[in-house]
Design a protein around this motif. Structure first.
Motif, PDB file in Angstrom:
ATOM      1  N   SER A  60     -20.930  57.788  22.688  1.00 14.68           N
ATOM      2  CA  SER A  60     -19.040  57.581  22.574  1.00 14.68           C
ATOM      3  C   SER A  60     -18.536  58.017  21.643  1.00 14.68           C
ATOM      4  CB  SER A  60     -18.703  56.651  23.642  1.00 14.68           C
ATOM      5  OG  SER A  60     -17.675  56.895  23.971  1.00 14.68           O
ATOM      6  N   LEU A  61     -17.857  56.955  21.382  1.00 18.33           N
ATOM      7  CA  LEU A  61     -17.200  57.849  19.844  1.00 18.33           C
ATOM      8  C   LEU A  61     -17.226  57.818  18.305  1.00 18.33           C
ATOM      9  CD1 LEU A  61     -13.520  56.552  20.840  1.00 18.33           C
ATOM     10  CD2 LEU A  61     -14.739  59.282  20.995  1.00 18.33           C
ATOM     11  N   CYS A  62     -19.167  57.348  18.985  1.00 18.88           N
ATOM     12  CA  CYS A  62     -19.243  56.971  17.528  1.00 18.88           C
ATOM     13  C   CYS A  62     -19.170  55.925  16.853  1.00 18.88           C
ATOM     14  CB  CYS A  62     -20.320  58.126  16.910  1.00 18.88           C
ATOM     15  SG  CYS A  62     -20.798  58.870  18.085  1.00 18.88           S
ATOM     16  N   ASP A  63     -17.941  54.697  16.683  1.00 22.74           N
ATOM     17  CA  ASP A  63     -17.521  53.918  16.308  1.00 22.74           C
ATOM     18  C   ASP A  63     -16.972  53.103  17.117  1.00 22.74           C
ATOM     19  OD1 ASP A  63     -15.582  54.147  17.718  1.00 22.74           O
ATOM     20  OD2 ASP A  63     -14.153  55.117  16.308  1.00 22.74           O
ATOM     21  N   THR A  65     -15.246  51.049  18.410  1.00 21.12           N
ATOM     22  CA  THR A  65     -14.626  51.115  19.272  1.00 21.12           C
ATOM     23  C   THR A  65     -15.578  51.151  20.599  1.00 21.12           C
ATOM     24  OG1 THR A  65     -12.559  52.263  17.627  1.00 21.12           O
ATOM     25  CG2 THR A  65     -12.289  51.799  20.902  1.00 21.12           C
ATOM     26  N   THR A  66     -16.360  51.805  21.020  1.00 22.12           N
ATOM     27  CA  THR A  66     -17.059  52.189  22.074  1.00 22.12           C
ATOM     28  C   THR A  66     -18.631  51.557  21.515  1.00 22.12           C
ATOM     29  OG1 THR A  66     -17.277  54.229  20.874  1.00 22.12           O
ATOM     30  CG2 THR A  66     -15.644  54.003  23.119  1.00 22.12           C
ATOM     31  N   SER A  78     -20.039  61.197  14.806  1.00 21.26           N
ATOM     32  CA  SER A  78     -18.511  60.436  15.274  1.00 21.26           C
ATOM     33  C   SER A  78     -17.520  62.105  14.955  1.00 21.26           C
ATOM     34  CB  SER A  78     -17.951  59.409  14.383  1.00 21.26           C
ATOM     35  OG  SER A  78     -17.534  59.682  12.759  1.00 21.26           O
ATOM     36  N   TRP A  80     -17.098  65.005  16.393  1.00 20.76           N
ATOM     37  CA  TRP A  80     -17.134  65.791  17.183  1.00 20.76           C
ATOM     38  C   TRP A  80     -16.127  65.315  17.900  1.00 20.76           C
ATOM     39  CZ3 TRP A  80     -15.522  63.948  21.771  1.00 20.76           C
ATOM     40  CH2 TRP A  80     -15.853  62.488  22.307  1.00 20.76           C
ATOM     41  N   PHE A  81     -14.953  64.578  17.482  1.00 20.00           N
ATOM     42  CA  PHE A  81     -13.996  64.103  18.660  1.00 20.00           C
ATOM     43  C   PHE A  81     -13.209  65.187  17.817  1.00 20.00           C
ATOM     44  CE2 PHE A  81      -9.934  62.459  19.392  1.00 20.00           C
ATOM     45  CZ  PHE A  81      -9.844  61.706  20.477  1.00 20.00           C
ATOM     46  N   ASP A  82     -13.477  65.019  15.904  1.00 22.09           N
ATOM     47  CA  ASP A  82     -11.816  66.507  15.686  1.00 22.09           C
ATOM     48  C   ASP A  82     -11.972  67.483  15.836  1.00 22.09           C
ATOM     49  OD1 ASP A  82     -10.432  63.780  14.020  1.00 22.09           O
ATOM     50  OD2 ASP A  82     -11.683  63.639  13.000  1.00 22.09           O
ATOM     51  N   THR A  84     -13.294  68.536  18.416  1.00 22.51           N
ATOM     52  CA  THR A  84     -13.132  68.485  19.787  1.00 22.51           C
ATOM     53  C   THR A  84     -11.714  68.701  19.706  1.00 22.51           C
ATOM     54  OG1 THR A  84     -14.793  67.066  20.662  1.00 22.51           O
ATOM     55  CG2 THR A  84     -12.967  68.039  21.964  1.00 22.51           C
TER      56      THR A  84
END
Length: 91
Positions: A60-63, A65-66, A78, A80-82, A84
């Motif tokens: 998921s978010l790799c942190d 949080t999830t 992590s 990947w989110f930035d 994206t």
């Protein structure tokens, strides 16, 4: 299972796609993402593909949080989110 595979439904109408995967995912093999990207290429669908070296399925978010467990905290993936967010800005 083959009938349900997204790779079988790629067409020119498939939206631009962002894909990320880990090379050692033990549940969904990285080949699935590679095959999907190949089909996107054949149909001239824009995509971005990132394969990270290591990480279990379900990051998921790799942190924190999830993360359902310690192994799901993965700073290398992590980003990947930035990646994206930057990619989506084109669309």
């Amino acid at each position: 299972m083959e009938k349900l595979s997204p790779v079988n439904y790629v067409s020119a109408n498939t939206p631009p796609t962002f894909i990320w995967h880990t090379a050692d995912d033990g549940l969904v093999y990285v080949e699935n993402s590679l095959n999907f990207a190949t089909q996107l290429t054949k149909h001239k669908v824009p995509y971005e593909l990132h394969i990270f070296e290591s990480g279990p399925h379900g990051l998921s978010l790799c942190d924190e949080t999830t993360a359902g467990e310690e192994s799901h905290i993965n700073p290398q993936c992590s980003v990947w989110f930035d990646l994206t967010i930057n990619w989506l800005k084109k669309y």
